[in-house]
Design a protein around this motif. Structure first.
Motif, mmCIF file in Angstrom:
data_model
loop_
_atom_site.group_PDB
_atom_site.id
_atom_site.type_symbol
_atom_site.label_atom_id
_atom_site.label_comp_id
_atom_site.label_asym_id
_atom_site.label_seq_id
_atom_site.Cartn_x
_atom_site.Cartn_y
_atom_site.Cartn_z
ATOM 1 N N TYR A 75 0.833 -1.205 0.000
ATOM 2 C CA TYR A 75 0.000 0.000 0.000
ATOM 3 C C TYR A 75 0.867 1.254 0.000
ATOM 4 O O TYR A 75 2.059 1.238 0.338
ATOM 5 N N LEU A 105 -3.951 3.637 -0.396
ATOM 6 C CA LEU A 105 -4.204 3.006 -1.687
ATOM 7 C C LEU A 105 -3.380 1.719 -1.745
ATOM 8 O O LEU A 105 -2.169 1.760 -1.513
ATOM 9 N N THR A 162 -8.440 -4.826 -3.348
ATOM 10 C CA THR A 162 -8.018 -3.453 -3.632
ATOM 11 C C THR A 162 -8.707 -2.482 -2.673
ATOM 12 O O THR A 162 -9.910 -2.580 -2.438
ATOM 13 N N VAL A 178 -8.969 1.674 -1.697
ATOM 14 C CA VAL A 178 -8.684 3.103 -1.827
ATOM 15 C C VAL A 178 -9.521 3.762 -0.737
ATOM 16 O O VAL A 178 -10.730 3.915 -0.886
#
Lengths: 462, 199
Positions: free
Chosen positions: A213, A238, A246, A248
């Motif tokens: 990340y 992120l 994933t 964000v």
């Protein structure tokens, strides 16, 4: 007997660990400078011998003089060592509660600072979703920041890492990001360059394992006083979560940190002995075996004993009056009280623990401050109510290993847990207890400060 | 493969951080490949003292440099000093340390070479030697050498010998160089070398 032996062995193990860790830590956080001097006490002996001829020689006459010089040196070397801090920031533990990082009914529930965890889930990795305002938390362990001179003279830029950091955005590993030894670049702007410092910090961090990340963050930090800091923070993560999903995720939060020490860049050139302190005592932990003076079974053949463990105990001097009024906070406080009953060694256990318990007291230095008496009151409000009134004699017996003798009274309300580590170790029904105790404490990585060490008593900074 | 790389990156991070973070750009070595290396400690701004070449140091503006002969206190040290027009001269502090000079005002034996002449002062600022036949001239190299041997210190500037001066000051590893001049001044110390008096 076996319990006493176990306690003694624990003490010895802690001493060994203490010695190793202190030596290693000192090498990292301290820069040593050494000057060598060669003193010459004696160098070259001159012998002057006059051999004048006898008798009358007039007013002006030649003088016969023999000068013998003999080179003999008497020398010794001496060294002067000076110790300076080598870091901009060193923090043992940092935590923050994060707002709106997920649905409010999927919260982790760490509360405002991210450490007020449900006791049924404390010290456990089994966290159930719940409804809370602070939905997530951030924890960071053993952070160190070194000065970085690449961009400016005074190193307001730093490079650093932590042993580990955890972003838990929701109560599922799919929404957790964990980094081991993430690398961070930070830039600080000092809004107030006097203790306690107020800084605006920007940070860029990269974590590689177990999550990959990028963390872009900014924080407004206030501290440190005795290693205590509070901060407001924001940022965005992120990358990939623990389960490789994933992520964000922007975040906003409020945090606190203990044993979190900041050096202004100019303080890197100030010797440790000249550094300013705001607290009477700090420490990594304090372990205190105690003898129950009340609350035990009087018919029991062996005494009832207990143990109090404080993590990151800090006592800060209040900047009022003669600074003897003090207050502080621990990261955690655990109390185990074993009621020894006749014929039943597995007696009910009195147990209590507090998260960020508060204490206030009055610090009375004895002599030059190598010892002090501190009557204090401690109040723990989460996850249950526990308070104690006590007086502790602090002794600065060994470096980084303060000892103490405590006479006190603890009152703890009972509480119930539905599962988790506490239920496994102590039981689901935690009984209330009220005991008077006499304890002997040992600080781990602790330090007592003398009145002369406090910044309030310093006339001018060197 | 990627896991291996990530593991390596993770394990390397603490070493990278500590080696970058604990490196001190204010210190560097000259004569590093010789048997008598000298450590230079810049006590001014980062750009004010720089390694000019393997045996030379350049100082710019108001700054201070400490030439340290590690573990050697009784030494013969020689160098050639060249300054520019803006430089008014320079000072050498011998038999003291930077901490002693800064915090305790222990000047040691001071050699001052400026446009007025040369003065050698003891720790009480009493004049041990003075001459106006030797002066600082911009662009003209001046060879300076000195020797600390027991209680004796000998100084040579150009072809002129001063001393030996007897002193009770302890010999130290440090030679402190202070340029006299404003921000545009520049002092180049070249061909710096030392040897121990007693091997």
């Amino acid at each position: 007997m076996g319990r006493c032996l176990a306690l003694a062995l624990l003490m010895i193990a802690l001493l060994v660990w203490e010695g190793c860790s202190v030596a290693g830590l000192r090498g990292i956080v301290t820069r040593t400078e050494k000057d060598t001097y060669t003193h010459t006490r004696q160098d070259t002996t001159f012998t002057v011998e006059y051999q004048n001829a006898p008798g009358e020689r007039g007013v002006v006459y030649p003088s016969n003089r023999t000068i013998t010089s003999q080179r003999a040196l008497e020398q010794y070397d001496s060294t002067a060592e000076r110790f300076y801090p080598n870091f901009i920031r060193f923090a043992v533990f940092e935590s923050a509660g994060l707002l709106a990082t997920g649905p409010s009914d999927q919260a982790v529930g760490g509360g405002i600072f991210g450490v007020y965890v449900d006791p049924s889930e404390a010290f456990s990795d089994n966290i159930r979703p719940k409804s809370a305002v602070f939905t997530g938390f951030l924890s960071r362990f053993a952070t160190i920041e070194f000065p970085l001179y690449w961009f400016d003279e005074l190193p307001t830029w730093t490079i650093g890492t932590s042993v580990g950091e955890l972003f838990q955005f929701e109560a599922t590993n799919a929404r957790a990001v964990v980094g081991t030894f993430p690398i961070y670049l930070r830039k600080r702007y000092f809004l107030r360059d006097q203790i306690p410092y107020v800084t605006l910090t920007g940070a860029v961090g990269l974590g590689f394992l177990p999550s990959q990340y990028l963390n872009l963050a900014a924080s407004l930090d206030v501290g440190s006083l005795g290693g205590l800091n509070v901060r407001a923070l924001t940022g965005i993560v992120l990358g990939r979560s623990l389960e490789q999903e994933t992520i964000v995720q922007p975040y906003v939060g409020i945090g606190v940190s203990v044993l979190d020490f900041h050096n202004h860049p100019r303080e890197l050139r100030r010797q440790w002995k000249d550094h300013e302190h705001s607290s009477w005592s700090i420490g990594l932990a304090r372990i205190e075996p105690f003898l129950l003076l009340s609350g035990g079974d009087t018919a029991a053949t062996s005494p009832s004993i207990g143990l109090q463990l404080q993590l990151a105990p800090t006592t800060v001097a209040f900047p009022v009056g003669d600074h003897r009024i003090c207050a502080g906070v621990d990261l955690f406080n655990f109390v185990f009280a074993y009621r020894q009953q006749s014929g039943n060694r597995n007696s009910p256990v009195g147990f209590g623990y507090g998260v960020l318990p508060l204490h206030a007291g009055y610090w009375i230095p004895i002599g030059n401050g190598a010892a002090a008496i501190e009557p204090f009151v401690m109040y723990s409000y989460f996850p249950h109510t526990m308070w104690q009134v006590a007086a502790r004699l602090h002794l600065d017996a060994i470096e980084w290993l303060p000892l103490g003798i405590t006479l006190g009274y603890i009152s703890s309300d009972g509480f119930r847990v539905t599962g988790g580590t506490i239920a496994d170790v102590v039981g689901r029904n935690i009984l209330a207890f009220n005991v008077a105790y006499l304890g002997i404490s040992m600080g781990i990585g602790g330090e007592l400060f003398r009145p002369a060490d406090l910044r309030y008593y310093r006339t001018a900074s060197p | 493969m990627s896991i291996l790389l990530l593991t390596l990156l993770t394990l390397a991070t603490p070493f990278v951080v500590s080696s970058i973070g604990t490196s001190d750009p204010y210190r560097f070595w000259i004569n590093a490949t010789t048997t008598a290396p000298i450590r230079v400690w810049n006590r001014g701004t980062l750009a004010s003292v720089e390694k000019f070449d393997e045996r030379s140091v350049r100082m710019v503006g108001k700054t201070r440099a400490v030439l340290t002969t590690p573990k050697q206190t009784e030494v013969r040290l020689a160098m050639t000093a060249i300054g520019n027009e803006q430089l008014e001269g320079f000072r050498l502090h011998l038999r003291t340390t930077d901490t002693d000079l800064l915090q305790h005002q222990r000047q040691g034996i001071t050699l001052v070479l400026d446009r007025q002449g040369l003065r050698i002062l003891d720790e009480h600022q009493s004049v041990l030697a003075s001459t106006d036949t030797l002066r600082y001239h911009a662009g003209i190299p001046t060879r300076i050498a000195f020797e600390h041997d027991g209680q004796w210190t000998r100084i040579a500037v150009g072809c002129t010998l001063f001393g030996p001066f007897r002193t009770h000051l302890p010999a130290t590893e440090a030679t402190i160089v202070v340029p006299i001049g404003e921000d545009e001044s520049s002092l180049l110390l070249k061909d710096i070398a030392f040897e121990a008096v007693r091997p």
